[in-house]
Design a protein around this motif. Structure first.
Motif, PDB file in Angstrom:
ATOM      1  N   SER A 197       9.211   2.236  42.352  1.00 23.37           N
ATOM      2  CA  SER A 197       9.148   2.889  41.057  1.00 23.37           C
ATOM      3  C   SER A 197       8.066   3.959  41.078  1.00 23.37           C
ATOM      4  CB  SER A 197       8.837   1.846  39.982  1.00 23.37           C
ATOM      5  OG  SER A 197       8.943   2.395  38.703  1.00 23.37           O
ATOM      6  N   SER A 198       8.431   5.173  40.679  1.00 27.30           N
ATOM      7  CA  SER A 198       7.488   6.278  40.648  1.00 27.30           C
ATOM      8  C   SER A 198       6.823   6.352  39.277  1.00 27.30           C
ATOM      9  CB  SER A 198       8.220   7.596  40.945  1.00 27.30           C
ATOM     10  OG  SER A 198       7.331   8.687  40.851  1.00 27.30           O
ATOM     11  N   LEU A 199       5.529   6.059  39.246  1.00 28.60           N
ATOM     12  CA  LEU A 199       4.772   6.092  38.001  1.00 28.60           C
ATOM     13  C   LEU A 199       3.763   7.232  38.042  1.00 28.60           C
ATOM     14  CD1 LEU A 199       3.966   2.285  37.546  1.00 28.60           C
ATOM     15  CD2 LEU A 199       5.694   3.611  36.333  1.00 28.60           C
ATOM     16  N   PRO A 200       3.564   7.937  36.929  1.00 28.43           N
ATOM     17  CA  PRO A 200       2.516   8.958  36.884  1.00 28.43           C
ATOM     18  C   PRO A 200       1.163   8.341  37.223  1.00 28.43           C
ATOM     19  CG  PRO A 200       3.933   9.101  34.953  1.00 28.43           C
ATOM     20  CD  PRO A 200       4.309   7.838  35.662  1.00 28.43           C
ATOM     21  N   PRO A 201       0.290   9.064  37.915  1.00 29.20           N
ATOM     22  CA  PRO A 201      -1.004   8.510  38.348  1.00 29.20           C
ATOM     23  C   PRO A 201      -1.810   7.888  37.212  1.00 29.20           C
ATOM     24  CG  PRO A 201      -0.608  10.622  39.411  1.00 29.20           C
ATOM     25  CD  PRO A 201       0.482  10.441  38.405  1.00 29.20           C
ATOM     26  N   GLN A 202      -1.830   8.542  36.044  1.00 29.61           N
ATOM     27  CA  GLN A 202      -2.626   8.011  34.938  1.00 29.61           C
ATOM     28  C   GLN A 202      -2.043   6.707  34.415  1.00 29.61           C
ATOM     29  OE1 GLN A 202      -5.594   9.314  33.855  1.00 29.61           O
ATOM     30  NE2 GLN A 202      -5.702   7.391  32.704  1.00 29.61           N
ATOM     31  N   VAL A 203      -0.723   6.630  34.367  1.00 26.07           N
ATOM     32  CA  VAL A 203      -0.076   5.400  33.921  1.00 26.07           C
ATOM     33  C   VAL A 203      -0.360   4.272  34.903  1.00 26.07           C
ATOM     34  CG1 VAL A 203       2.159   4.296  33.491  1.00 26.07           C
ATOM     35  CG2 VAL A 203       1.729   6.609  32.655  1.00 26.07           C
ATOM     36  N   ALA A 204      -0.241   4.555  36.201  1.00 25.05           N
ATOM     37  CA  ALA A 204      -0.512   3.535  37.216  1.00 25.05           C
ATOM     38  C   ALA A 204      -1.959   3.065  37.141  1.00 25.05           C
ATOM     39  CB  ALA A 204      -0.202   4.091  38.605  1.00 25.05           C
ATOM     40  N   GLU A 205      -2.874   3.987  36.905  1.00 24.34           N
ATOM     41  CA  GLU A 205      -4.288   3.613  36.820  1.00 24.34           C
ATOM     42  C   GLU A 205      -4.544   2.694  35.634  1.00 24.34           C
ATOM     43  OE1 GLU A 205      -8.696   5.739  36.357  1.00 24.34           O
ATOM     44  OE2 GLU A 205      -6.901   6.963  36.671  1.00 24.34           O
ATOM     45  N   ASN A 206      -3.917   2.988  34.504  1.00 25.03           N
ATOM     46  CA  ASN A 206      -4.100   2.148  33.319  1.00 25.03           C
ATOM     47  C   ASN A 206      -3.437   0.779  33.485  1.00 25.03           C
ATOM     48  OD1 ASN A 206      -5.487   4.188  32.009  1.00 25.03           O
ATOM     49  ND2 ASN A 206      -3.663   5.005  31.002  1.00 25.03           N
ATOM     50  N   LEU A 207      -2.296   0.748  34.204  1.00 27.67           N
ATOM     51  CA  LEU A 207      -1.546  -0.492  34.343  1.00 27.67           C
ATOM     52  C   LEU A 207      -2.170  -1.427  35.374  1.00 27.67           C
ATOM     53  CD1 LEU A 207       1.040  -1.823  33.218  1.00 27.67           C
ATOM     54  CD2 LEU A 207       2.292  -0.835  35.145  1.00 27.67           C
ATOM     55  N   PHE A 208      -2.672  -0.847  36.461  1.00 28.34           N
ATOM     56  CA  PHE A 208      -3.172  -1.681  37.557  1.00 28.34           C
ATOM     57  C   PHE A 208      -4.679  -1.596  37.737  1.00 28.34           C
ATOM     58  CE2 PHE A 208       1.032   0.072  38.974  1.00 28.34           C
ATOM     59  CZ  PHE A 208       1.768  -1.054  38.668  1.00 28.34           C
ATOM     60  N   GLY A 209      -5.358  -0.872  36.846  1.00 28.68           N
ATOM     61  CA  GLY A 209      -6.777  -0.591  37.028  1.00 28.68           C
ATOM     62  C   GLY A 209      -7.624  -1.840  37.174  1.00 28.68           C
ATOM     63  N   LEU A 210      -8.611  -1.779  38.060  1.00 30.89           N
ATOM     64  CA  LEU A 210      -9.501  -2.908  38.297  1.00 30.89           C
ATOM     65  C   LEU A 210     -10.389  -3.197  37.105  1.00 30.89           C
ATOM     66  CD1 LEU A 210     -10.579  -2.178  41.984  1.00 30.89           C
ATOM     67  CD2 LEU A 210      -8.904  -3.836  41.178  1.00 30.89           C
ATOM     68  N   GLU A 211     -10.541  -2.215  36.210  1.00 33.89           N
ATOM     69  CA  GLU A 211     -11.417  -2.444  35.070  1.00 33.89           C
ATOM     70  C   GLU A 211     -10.880  -3.526  34.140  1.00 33.89           C
ATOM     71  OE1 GLU A 211      -8.550   0.845  33.975  1.00 33.89           O
ATOM     72  OE2 GLU A 211      -9.872   0.358  35.646  1.00 33.89           O
ATOM     73  N   LEU A 212      -9.581  -3.858  34.284  1.00 34.80           N
ATOM     74  CA  LEU A 212      -9.029  -4.936  33.475  1.00 34.80           C
ATOM     75  C   LEU A 212      -9.709  -6.264  33.781  1.00 34.80           C
ATOM     76  CD1 LEU A 212      -5.184  -4.248  33.606  1.00 34.80           C
ATOM     77  CD2 LEU A 212      -6.730  -3.775  31.733  1.00 34.80           C
ATOM     78  N   VAL A 213     -10.212  -6.402  34.993  1.00 36.65           N
ATOM     79  CA  VAL A 213     -10.847  -7.657  35.387  1.00 36.65           C
ATOM     80  C   VAL A 213     -12.089  -7.917  34.568  1.00 36.65           C
ATOM     81  CG1 VAL A 213     -11.926  -8.872  37.322  1.00 36.65           C
ATOM     82  CG2 VAL A 213      -9.953  -7.406  37.719  1.00 36.65           C
ATOM     83  N   ASP A 214     -12.780  -6.873  34.190  1.00 37.66           N
ATOM     84  CA  ASP A 214     -14.035  -7.024  33.477  1.00 37.66           C
ATOM     85  C   ASP A 214     -13.843  -7.196  31.980  1.00 37.66           C
ATOM     86  OD1 ASP A 214     -15.470  -6.711  35.853  1.00 37.66           O
ATOM     87  OD2 ASP A 214     -15.340  -4.529  35.696  1.00 37.66           O
ATOM     88  N   ASN A 215     -12.627  -7.037  31.510  1.00 35.83           N
ATOM     89  CA  ASN A 215     -12.351  -7.260  30.096  1.00 35.83           C
ATOM     90  C   ASN A 215     -11.752  -8.644  29.908  1.00 35.83           C
ATOM     91  OD1 ASN A 215     -13.151  -4.629  29.507  1.00 35.83           O
ATOM     92  ND2 ASN A 215     -11.087  -3.828  29.852  1.00 35.83           N
ATOM     93  N   GLU A 216     -11.961  -9.205  28.738  1.00 35.20           N
ATOM     94  CA  GLU A 216     -11.447 -10.549  28.488  1.00 35.20           C
ATOM     95  C   GLU A 216      -9.927 -10.537  28.508  1.00 35.20           C
ATOM     96  OE1 GLU A 216     -12.258 -13.982  25.174  1.00 35.20           O
ATOM     97  OE2 GLU A 216     -13.758 -12.500  25.649  1.00 35.20           O
ATOM     98  N   LEU A 217      -9.338  -9.629  27.767  1.00 33.34           N
ATOM     99  CA  LEU A 217      -7.907  -9.405  27.804  1.00 33.34           C
ATOM    100  C   LEU A 217      -7.686  -7.925  27.539  1.00 33.34           C
ATOM    101  CD1 LEU A 217      -6.621 -12.489  25.781  1.00 33.34           C
ATOM    102  CD2 LEU A 217      -6.157 -12.044  28.172  1.00 33.34           C
ATOM    103  N   CYS A 218      -6.605  -7.395  28.055  1.00 30.34           N
ATOM    104  CA  CYS A 218      -6.339  -5.964  27.913  1.00 30.34           C
ATOM    105  C   CYS A 218      -6.228  -5.600  26.435  1.00 30.34           C
ATOM    106  CB  CYS A 218      -5.039  -5.626  28.646  1.00 30.34           C
ATOM    107  SG  CYS A 218      -4.715  -3.878  28.799  1.00 30.34           S
ATOM    108  N   SER A 219      -7.082  -4.699  25.989  1.00 31.27           N
ATOM    109  CA  SER A 219      -7.222  -4.438  24.556  1.00 31.27           C
ATOM    110  C   SER A 219      -5.941  -3.911  23.923  1.00 31.27           C
ATOM    111  CB  SER A 219      -8.359  -3.439  24.329  1.00 31.27           C
ATOM    112  OG  SER A 219      -8.089  -2.220  25.004  1.00 31.27           O
TER     113      SER A 219
END
Length: 441
Positions: A197-219
């Motif tokens: 699946s071809s995803l735009p870079p910004q969408v992929a970053e938001n969907l798979f970003g490592l910063e999600l680990v540091d949040n309790e749940l994705c806001s």
């Protein structure tokens, strides 16, 4: 010991009671993950469990209950599938690889029918009940309200090459679709490969970003009441055993929790000597696992502990990613889950996603817009654009990100008066409902 004795199932006598699955067989790394994936695939939720092994032989007891009260569990088929996963011994006491399950033949199921609300979930439900596993999907619609469904599937019963099994599939789908089913065909999909699946870079970053680990749940994927849930609490203890490290986990309960934990340990080459998955209290779980490295030693290296801590915490917080994005003038729902190193994806994600959309009353893909285009085009042409234009409305593909592979489910949504997709509140509500269905909340 006869292979049929490797698995015993005590089915609950009344609705709401727990059924008990007992597995007694030779051990191998990742066996617990494979067993839990199959149990999840059959629509069952593990509420409690005990696991022990001496490195050669393992013994598991799992207490399960259907994820949905309306689920019709095929217990005999489940037992046969679990038996097929269990390793067998051959003289002189080695695991007999010749009896291990081989890669299943992939088939392409073509389904052409009238489009309607909930069609995709109804077809998916029939396939799940028939133990047909969905690996890739391409669903398109025409402006004249017809749908072309392409399902790449394998058969858990390994019988789809027979005419009888194909006829059974046709009959079950015809019972749901009725006269709206125009054509049906099943063909071997030789040389099948998962599409990417071809995803735009910004969408992929938001969907798979490592910063999600540091949040309790994705806001953007939960309502405020879910943000009060506690983060997973993990602790390593090397003082209680001479041979194993005790990993203690206290976390929020969710569908497939034990599978997510064992999947992560399997991908990290961690073996389990003993484990206990305890009943939940007030929406939480407690898990005790005595674990070892593949060399049979404890996990004493602080860096290895930190890596395992971060990986497990991430997988328990975000085993699935859900978000809504704009694709030009259209609105697209994205659902993603990590793929095991073995290449296997998480079961029933497509089923749960389409179920949530059906319960919300949301249609996939807006026919009216292409009908308007067709009307416009017909003013200048003497033939209908509907004879050759198909618009992709749903798809399953793979995406590589951060040295990992993800399975990505994409749905093009239809605007409605009840849930206008231009509303941020409506989008958050859709994402929240899909996520809750996937997590069993």
């Amino acid at each position: 010991m006869a292979s049929d004795d490797a698995v015993a199932i005590q089915v609950a006598k009344r609705a709401g009671e727990l059924s008990v699955i007992t597995i007694n067989c030779p051990d191998q790394t990742g066996l617990g993950c494979d067993l839990c994936r199959t149990i999840l695939e059959f629509g069952l939720r593990i509420t409690r469990g005990d696991l022990s092994t001496d490195g050669q032989w393992c013994y598991l007891v799992l207490w399960v209950i259907p994820c949905s009260a309306s689920s019709n569990i095929h217990w005999t088929s489940l037992k046969n599938r679990l038996i097929s996963i269990c390793p067998t011994w051959s003289f002189p006491f080695d695991i007999d690889s010749s009896n291990q399950p081989m890669h299943s033949q992939v088939y392409l199921m073509k389904l052409f029918s009238t489009d309607r609300k909930g069609l995709l979930h109804d077809v998916t439900r029939v396939l799940c009940e028939l133990e047909l596993l969905i690996h890739r999907v391409k669903v398109s619609t025409t402006p004249d309200c017809k749908a072309m469904n392409l399902f790449f599937i394998t058969d858990g019963m390994e019988l789809l090459h027979t005419q009888r099994r194909q006829d059974e599939t046709r009959e079950q789908l015809s019972a749901i679709l009725g006269e709206s089913l125009y054509s049906f065909e099943i063909l071997p999909a030789n040389g099948f490969q998962h599409g990417f699946s071809s995803l735009p870079p910004q969408v992929a970053e938001n969907l798979f970003g490592l910063e999600l680990v540091d949040n309790e749940l994705c806001s953007h994927s939960v309502t405020p009441d879910m943000k009060n849930l506690k983060k997973p609490d993990l602790n390593f203890d090397n003082t209680l055993s001479h041979t194993s490290t005790l990993l203690q986990i206290h976390c929020v309960d969710q569908k497939g929790l034990l599978y997510d934990i064992l999947r992560t340990l399997k991908d990290c080459n961690i073996q389990i000597a003993y484990g206990r998955f305890m009943s939940h209290t007030k929406g939480s779980r407690e898990i005790d696992l005595f674990i070892q490295q593949t060399d049979g030693k404890k996990i004493t290296d602080p860096e290895k502990q930190e890596f395992l801590f971060s990986r497990l915490r991430s997988e328990m917080l975000h085993p699935l990613r859900v978000m809504i994005v704009n694709r030009g003038p259209e609105t697209e729902l994205l659902v993603a889950n990590p793929v095991e190193l073995s290449g296997k994806g998480r079961p029933r994600v497509f089923y749960d996603s389409t179920l949530a959309l059906k319960l919300l009353g949301i249609c996939i893909f807006s026919v009216s817009k292409l009908q308007s285009l067709n009307t416009f085009w017909s003013q200048y042409c003497d033939y209908s654009i509907s004879t050759y234009i198909y618009h992709l409305q749903a798809e399953i593909g793979r995406h590589s990100s951060s040295d990992r592979e993800w399975e990505v489910y994409r749905f093009l949504l239809v605007d409605s008066n009840d849930l206008p997709l231009s509303s941020r509140h409506a989008k958050n509500h859709i994402v929240d409902r899909v996520r809750r269905t996937l997590m069993g909340w």
